[in-house]
Every structure is written in C-alpha cells, then in structure tokens.
Design a protein around this motif. Sequence first.
Motif, mmCIF file in Angstrom:
data_model
loop_
_atom_site.group_PDB
_atom_site.id
_atom_site.type_symbol
_atom_site.label_atom_id
_atom_site.label_comp_id
_atom_site.label_asym_id
_atom_site.label_seq_id
_atom_site.Cartn_x
_atom_site.Cartn_y
_atom_site.Cartn_z
ATOM 1 N N GLY A 5 63.319 16.562 135.327
ATOM 2 C CA GLY A 5 64.163 15.297 135.760
ATOM 3 C C GLY A 5 65.451 15.621 135.980
ATOM 4 N N ARG A 6 66.380 14.883 135.662
ATOM 5 C CA ARG A 6 68.028 15.068 135.552
ATOM 6 C C ARG A 6 68.644 16.205 134.815
ATOM 7 N NH1 ARG A 6 70.066 8.758 136.589
ATOM 8 N NH2 ARG A 6 68.849 8.754 138.657
ATOM 9 N N SER A 7 67.815 16.640 133.593
ATOM 10 C CA SER A 7 68.472 17.649 132.737
ATOM 11 C C SER A 7 68.756 18.680 133.387
ATOM 12 C CB SER A 7 67.149 17.860 131.760
ATOM 13 O OG SER A 7 66.953 16.426 131.028
ATOM 14 N N GLY A 8 68.194 19.319 134.579
ATOM 15 C CA GLY A 8 68.560 20.501 135.044
ATOM 16 C C GLY A 8 68.003 20.479 136.659
ATOM 17 N N GLN A 9 67.976 21.835 136.989
ATOM 18 C CA GLN A 9 67.789 22.046 138.433
ATOM 19 C C GLN A 9 66.495 23.058 138.438
ATOM 20 O OE1 GLN A 9 71.854 23.080 139.325
ATOM 21 N NE2 GLN A 9 71.605 22.226 141.239
ATOM 22 N N VAL A 10 65.684 23.105 139.158
ATOM 23 C CA VAL A 10 64.172 23.822 139.346
ATOM 24 C C VAL A 10 64.376 24.507 140.571
ATOM 25 C CG1 VAL A 10 61.857 24.107 139.253
ATOM 26 C CG2 VAL A 10 62.809 21.918 137.957
ATOM 27 N N PHE A 11 64.192 26.125 140.424
ATOM 28 C CA PHE A 11 64.631 26.710 141.509
ATOM 29 C C PHE A 11 63.169 27.668 141.706
ATOM 30 C CE2 PHE A 11 68.264 26.118 139.602
ATOM 31 C CZ PHE A 11 69.438 26.074 140.742
ATOM 32 N N ARG A 12 62.677 27.965 142.856
ATOM 33 C CA ARG A 12 61.724 29.203 143.162
ATOM 34 C C ARG A 12 62.339 30.302 143.153
ATOM 35 N NH1 ARG A 12 57.206 30.342 147.813
ATOM 36 N NH2 ARG A 12 55.941 31.534 146.665
ATOM 37 N N TYR A 13 62.187 31.155 142.148
ATOM 38 C CA TYR A 13 62.874 32.556 141.925
ATOM 39 C C TYR A 13 62.254 33.636 142.742
ATOM 40 C CZ TYR A 13 65.488 36.095 139.504
ATOM 41 O OH TYR A 13 66.532 37.189 139.444
ATOM 42 N N GLY A 19 57.650 34.665 144.449
ATOM 43 C CA GLY A 19 56.216 34.677 144.245
ATOM 44 C C GLY A 19 55.932 33.349 143.296
ATOM 45 N N GLU A 20 55.204 33.738 142.241
ATOM 46 C CA GLU A 20 54.835 32.640 141.331
ATOM 47 C C GLU A 20 55.905 32.268 140.285
ATOM 48 O OE1 GLU A 20 52.815 36.446 139.771
ATOM 49 O OE2 GLU A 20 53.597 35.499 141.779
ATOM 50 N N GLU A 21 57.008 32.616 140.269
ATOM 51 C CA GLU A 21 58.034 32.484 139.295
ATOM 52 C C GLU A 21 59.188 31.455 139.776
ATOM 53 O OE1 GLU A 21 59.493 36.401 136.674
ATOM 54 O OE2 GLU A 21 59.771 36.814 139.156
ATOM 55 N N PHE A 22 59.287 30.756 138.723
ATOM 56 C CA PHE A 22 60.361 29.539 138.635
ATOM 57 C C PHE A 22 61.153 29.779 137.741
ATOM 58 C CE2 PHE A 22 56.485 28.022 140.704
ATOM 59 C CZ PHE A 22 56.978 27.174 141.927
ATOM 60 N N VAL A 23 62.714 29.300 137.978
ATOM 61 C CA VAL A 23 63.531 29.350 136.989
ATOM 62 C C VAL A 23 64.305 27.782 136.929
ATOM 63 C CG1 VAL A 23 65.356 29.990 138.485
ATOM 64 C CG2 VAL A 23 65.696 30.611 136.023
ATOM 65 N N VAL A 24 64.485 27.537 135.653
ATOM 66 C CA VAL A 24 65.162 26.194 135.568
ATOM 67 C C VAL A 24 66.685 26.655 134.883
ATOM 68 C CG1 VAL A 24 65.114 24.031 134.239
ATOM 69 C CG2 VAL A 24 63.136 25.217 134.964
ATOM 70 N N LEU A 25 67.802 25.786 135.622
ATOM 71 C CA LEU A 25 69.101 25.799 134.963
ATOM 72 C C LEU A 25 69.387 24.650 134.348
ATOM 73 C CD1 LEU A 25 71.681 27.579 134.707
ATOM 74 C CD2 LEU A 25 72.256 26.810 137.055
ATOM 75 N N LEU A 26 69.917 24.730 132.965
ATOM 76 C CA LEU A 26 70.096 23.476 132.294
ATOM 77 C C LEU A 26 71.663 23.728 131.847
ATOM 78 C CD1 LEU A 26 66.846 23.546 129.917
ATOM 79 C CD2 LEU A 26 67.409 22.017 131.793
ATOM 80 N N ARG A 27 72.410 22.709 132.458
ATOM 81 C CA ARG A 27 73.847 22.755 132.220
ATOM 82 C C ARG A 27 74.072 22.045 130.965
ATOM 83 N NH1 ARG A 27 74.328 23.809 137.646
ATOM 84 N NH2 ARG A 27 76.087 25.354 138.263
ATOM 85 N N ARG A 28 74.882 22.550 129.761
ATOM 86 C CA ARG A 28 75.279 21.511 128.651
ATOM 87 C C ARG A 28 74.109 21.447 127.986
ATOM 88 N NH1 ARG A 28 80.537 20.847 129.606
ATOM 89 N NH2 ARG A 28 81.165 20.602 131.673
ATOM 90 N N ILE A 29 73.302 22.289 127.898
ATOM 91 C CA ILE A 29 71.995 22.085 127.013
ATOM 92 C C ILE A 29 71.848 23.438 126.133
ATOM 93 C CG2 ILE A 29 69.525 21.981 127.028
ATOM 94 C CD1 ILE A 29 69.664 19.919 129.004
ATOM 95 N N GLY A 30 71.866 23.399 124.781
ATOM 96 C CA GLY A 30 71.861 24.429 124.062
ATOM 97 C C GLY A 30 70.450 25.245 123.869
ATOM 98 N N SER A 31 70.392 26.125 122.927
ATOM 99 C CA SER A 31 68.818 26.734 122.738
ATOM 100 C C SER A 31 68.003 25.835 122.124
ATOM 101 C CB SER A 31 69.016 27.910 121.921
ATOM 102 O OG SER A 31 69.833 27.649 120.409
ATOM 103 N N MET A 32 68.066 25.063 121.209
ATOM 104 C CA MET A 32 67.114 24.233 120.598
ATOM 105 C C MET A 32 66.668 23.184 121.385
ATOM 106 S SD MET A 32 68.729 23.405 116.648
ATOM 107 C CE MET A 32 67.354 22.667 116.298
ATOM 108 N N GLN A 33 67.422 22.383 122.254
ATOM 109 C CA GLN A 33 66.989 21.495 123.288
ATOM 110 C C GLN A 33 66.294 22.198 124.213
ATOM 111 O OE1 GLN A 33 69.745 18.507 124.511
ATOM 112 N NE2 GLN A 33 68.268 17.486 125.901
ATOM 113 N N ALA A 34 66.820 23.166 124.742
ATOM 114 C CA ALA A 34 66.139 24.085 125.718
ATOM 115 C C ALA A 34 64.636 24.519 125.404
ATOM 116 C CB ALA A 34 66.773 25.314 126.134
ATOM 117 N N ALA A 35 64.405 24.914 124.110
ATOM 118 C CA ALA A 35 63.110 25.328 123.414
ATOM 119 C C ALA A 35 62.113 24.347 123.608
ATOM 120 C CB ALA A 35 63.330 25.791 122.163
#
Length: 649
Positions: free
Chosen positions: A412-420, A422-438
């Motif tokens: 949703g609006r929590s971050g951005q989804v990128f195709r890195y 092949g079959e790999e994707f990466v999500v960038l989450l700004r202002r979100i720490g490790s616990m919420q990211a997990a």
Amino acid sequence: MAGSAPRGVGTFVGTIVNRLSIERVLACPSLPSLPSVAAQVIELTRGDNVSAIQIAKIVQHDPALSGKVLKTVNSSYYGLATPCPSLGRAVTLLGLNTVKSIVLGFSLVDGARSIKGGAGLDPKAHWRRAIYTAAASRSLAQACGKCEAEEAFLGALMQDLGALAIYCTDAAVAEQVNAACGGDHAKQAEAERDILGFDHGAVGGALAERWRLPAQLGDAIAQHHNASPSGPHADLVRAVHVAGLVAEVCAPDHKGGGIGEIERLGREWLGLDREMVRSVVERVGRDAQELARSLDLDTGAPPDTSAILAAAHAELTRCNERMQIEATQLKRRETELTKASITDGLTAAFNRAHFETELQALTTAIEQGDGAEFSVIFVDADHFKRINDRMGHAAGDIVLREISRRLQKAVGRSGQVFRYGGEEFVVLLRRIGSMQAARIAELLRRSIESDAVDVSTTVGSPLMCPVTVSVGVASGAGTGADPKGVVAAADAAVYRAKRAGRNRACVDGDDVAEAEPEGRTVLIIEDDALASKLMAVLFGRRRELRTLFATTGDEAMAMMRDTTQAIDLVVCDLNLPGLSGIDLVRAITSARRPTPPVVVVSATSDNATRDAAMAAGAADFIPKGEFSNAIDKTLDRIVARSAHTNAAA
C-alpha cells in the motif's frame, strides 16, 4: 535595388523601383505642404517661455482655422467644464501641447483634403484609420503615463502621411502596392519594401524632418509599423503602434480577432492590464466620432465595440479551453512517459533504475542529517525456474505479474515495490523500523502463499500454480546508516531464508532468539467483564507473567504513555468502545519505543480482519475460538511471540 526586381514581383515592378525613390516623392509638386500658420506654431514652440498670447496671435491670422480650433476645444472630446471663449484661454486651460496638436491636426487634414483617391488610395478608409488611431493613442498614453498624450495623438494622426505622398507622386505605384497587400494595411509596409525598397513610414519620417517637426513625432511616424521599436522615443512609438492595432479591429471589414495581441502588447509594452486596454477599445468609437466631427471628416458608422470585445472574450474562452485541454493532454503524456521510464514493463512495479535513484535520494537525505528509520525487504520467488521449465515462460510472466500485484496491494502506501531483476522484488520502506518491517515482510509472504496463481490462459498449463516466496529484511537508522549496506544485508537475509527451507521471512541478525526472560508484564485490553476475568485466571497460571487491565482504548493509551510502567506484551480485543481495535493497535505500535508486541484476540476470524490487524502492526492474530479451545498452547504461542519480538528489539 535598381537593376533587379524582388523575387515574385515581376518586370513591371522592377521598372517602378528604378523610377521611384524617397527623394522623388519629397520633390512631388502636388504633395501637401505644411501651412504657414502650422509652421510658425512649430517654430514658436521650439523655444522656451512661449506664451499663450503668442500662440493665439499666430492662429488668429487664419480665421477659419481659429474657429475650428475653438470648436474642437469646446467639444466633448476634451471635456471642458465651461465653454472656452478664446484661443489664449484654450492654451491656458488645455496646455500648449494640446492646442499645438489641434492646430497641426487641422492643418494636416485641410492640406490633404483635396486628395480624391483612386485605385491606390481610399481616402475615407485612410482618414478613418488616422482618426481611430489618434483617439486610441491619446487614451493609451494617458492610461500608461509613459509618453505625452498629445504627442501620441499627433503622431498617430500623421502616421500615414507617407502613403498619401506615394499616391500623389505615382498613383500606379500605390495601386501596385495595394494589389500586393490585398488592401490590408497591416501588410502594406512590407509590400512597399518588397516593391519599392522603402515604406510609407520612411517617407513620412522624411516629410516630418523637412517640416521640422519635433524628433519624437518623426520617430512615431517613421516607426509606427516597427514591431521592435527602439531609441529615446520608443514608448511613444509603441503607443502609436498599439493604437494602430486598435484601429484595425474597429475597421468595418475586420474579420475578427486581434484583441489578444492588443492586450499582450498593452501589458508588455505599456504596463496596462487587460481591463485598462479593453476600456480604451470600448470608448475609442465614441472618441473617434467626436474627433471626426471636429475635423469635418466622414469616417463612416462607428464600430460596435461591445460586440468586438464580446467576440474577443468568447474567442479567449475557447482558446483557454483549447489550451487547458492541450495542457492536460501534455501533462498526461508527460506523466505517462515519466511513469514508463521508471516502471517495469512486465510487472508494473517500479524498475531497478528507479530503485537506484530512490536509494541515492535516501543516501543524500541521510548525509544531510535525516536520521529516520528505513527498511529494505527482498522478495525472491521460490523455485521460479521450475515454473518456466514446466509451464513455459508465458505462465512465468503471469506469476511475476501476480506477485507484483499482491506485493503492491499488501505494501500500500507504506512503501514502494520495485522489480530488482528476474524473479526478485525489493520493497523500500521509509520511516519504518525493523519490527514493523518484519511484520510487513510476513504479511507479504502470506499474501503470496495464500492463493495459487491462475495461469489457465497459457496453453498446456494447469489451471492453478502454487507460489511461495523467500523474504529477507534489513533496517537502518541514524546519520551513519548506509542504505547500500542495508540492501546487501536484506539480500543476504533472503539467502538465509532459502537455506532454511524457503517460504519464510528472515530478518537480518535475527538467527537465534534469546531465552524467555522472567517477570514480564502483559496489558490485557478487554471491555467484556467475563472475558477479562477469564483471561486474568488463565494468565495468572503463568508465574512469569504479571497482568494489567484496560477496558477502553483511551485507558490503554494512557497506560502506554506512562514511561514508568514497563509493558512487555499487549493482548487486545478488536471490539472496543470508542477507539476501534485496529486504530488502537496502530496507535500502540507508534506511541512507544521499544514497541511491545501486540497480539489481537478477536471473535471475527476472517482473512480480511486478520490482514487489517497485521497491517496495523499486530505481531499475531488469534481467533477467540482457538484461544478457548487450546488455552495452554495459545498462551505458549503468545509468550513465545513476546520473547521473540523483544529479543529482536
């Protein structure tokens, strides 16, 4: 230009060029001359300290002229409050320049009145243009204050003297020019330059010099067709030029349009706003008719300036609408092009290049002192090569598109989804720490695992394709954080997840959980008295746990804000008075650091409710039915979740 005709003009024109020059025009015996009274007035006004009596004495030598001047002075055009009885009084009331312009104007008109016209000259159209330009020039000069109003009036009235002179010298030449420009005055000067090598402005300027008119009048006459006037009298020339455009839109045969250009030049050259320019246009017909009566000239019926302005307004509205549509289309196209440049064509996720751009922006922000938390989540489809090998690349493309869709929906609006790649994707989450990211990582993993992907549109494939992903999470914070290092750590965490059996989320540095500490405090938020008492009994069996209770969200938040009270675990019902359980979970996970894990216990156990709770920040979701049926197992799960999350924090 002698010896060769301009391109497209022809042999006859070459003959004209050879036989006609400015000198020959000035030497024409039938050319109107400046009356002696006018010449004396000009000479007298060159000196300083000229008196009204001196001017009056000169003009009174010509009784007919004197009467016309007084008649004009007392007309509504000059708006005197009481009638003026004498020329001396007129000079006192209106000023020397005004009376001089009236005298010279009458002298010019009377001297040229005998020119009857022909194929190369329409006297009525000539004087109509002169009168309307003079009236508009005076109004424009008064409005802008950049030049003397009476000089603008006189320069405009005399601007086309050169055209009269060319006609008097050689009517055939004037006829040729008129045919070349199609009777369009705006194109006349260009046609004259093409055919003769000079235009009527240059002839008029030479006449003004011969008659020893002031230099500013000579410039106004010579440059009135110049679209880029310069020199010390440029403002006067600009006023006359714009007034000429006003006269054009007031012509009986005008085809419409032109007001926009008048408004533009009025703004850029004279500093007049749209309403001031339109006011000049609106009253020019009335002023010109009054001036024509004073000069005893027939200029035809006045234009309907209200209709002209209304048509201009309608055209402006249509133009603005077209411009708005074009701007919207251009903006949409620019947006589409921009989106295409940063979007992966297959999956509609952002592409690798845009990820690098966003990562660099994050690095720059950190270097500039932004110490906010951020997280990176890597998502890698499990055994994706098998899908391509067994079902074909078309099925593989469908799977990648569906993975991307589910990831974008879950993030949703929590971050951005990128195709890195092949079959790999990466999500960038700004202002979100490790616990919420997990928690988000686990939500992403479940969103992919939850339903098989429909690949039935591909030939020879089974209808549904089960898909799982391995997820790696890493986070950073503070001015010393290294975004590229966090990316590398998240990438490494993916490979640990794969080595651990795939279809799981692995957090960087979270390989071994610490032993369960003793003396943990559990906050139970439950408004049902019976359920609250039952939980108190159940949690009371565990000696390592101490329980606190709240019956509303507001009461719970007050306890969370009490920094003297350690809270290690929160068990929350979703159905609470006031603040909803979902909003309460979100508030708890953002109100305190470190954030205690929040376990949601709910009578509603559908996937939508579960996902909403997890997205809000819940560490776990347990249906009340499950809690009641397997009490000890559920308590173990809650306590274990508390230990695991606090160890990670």
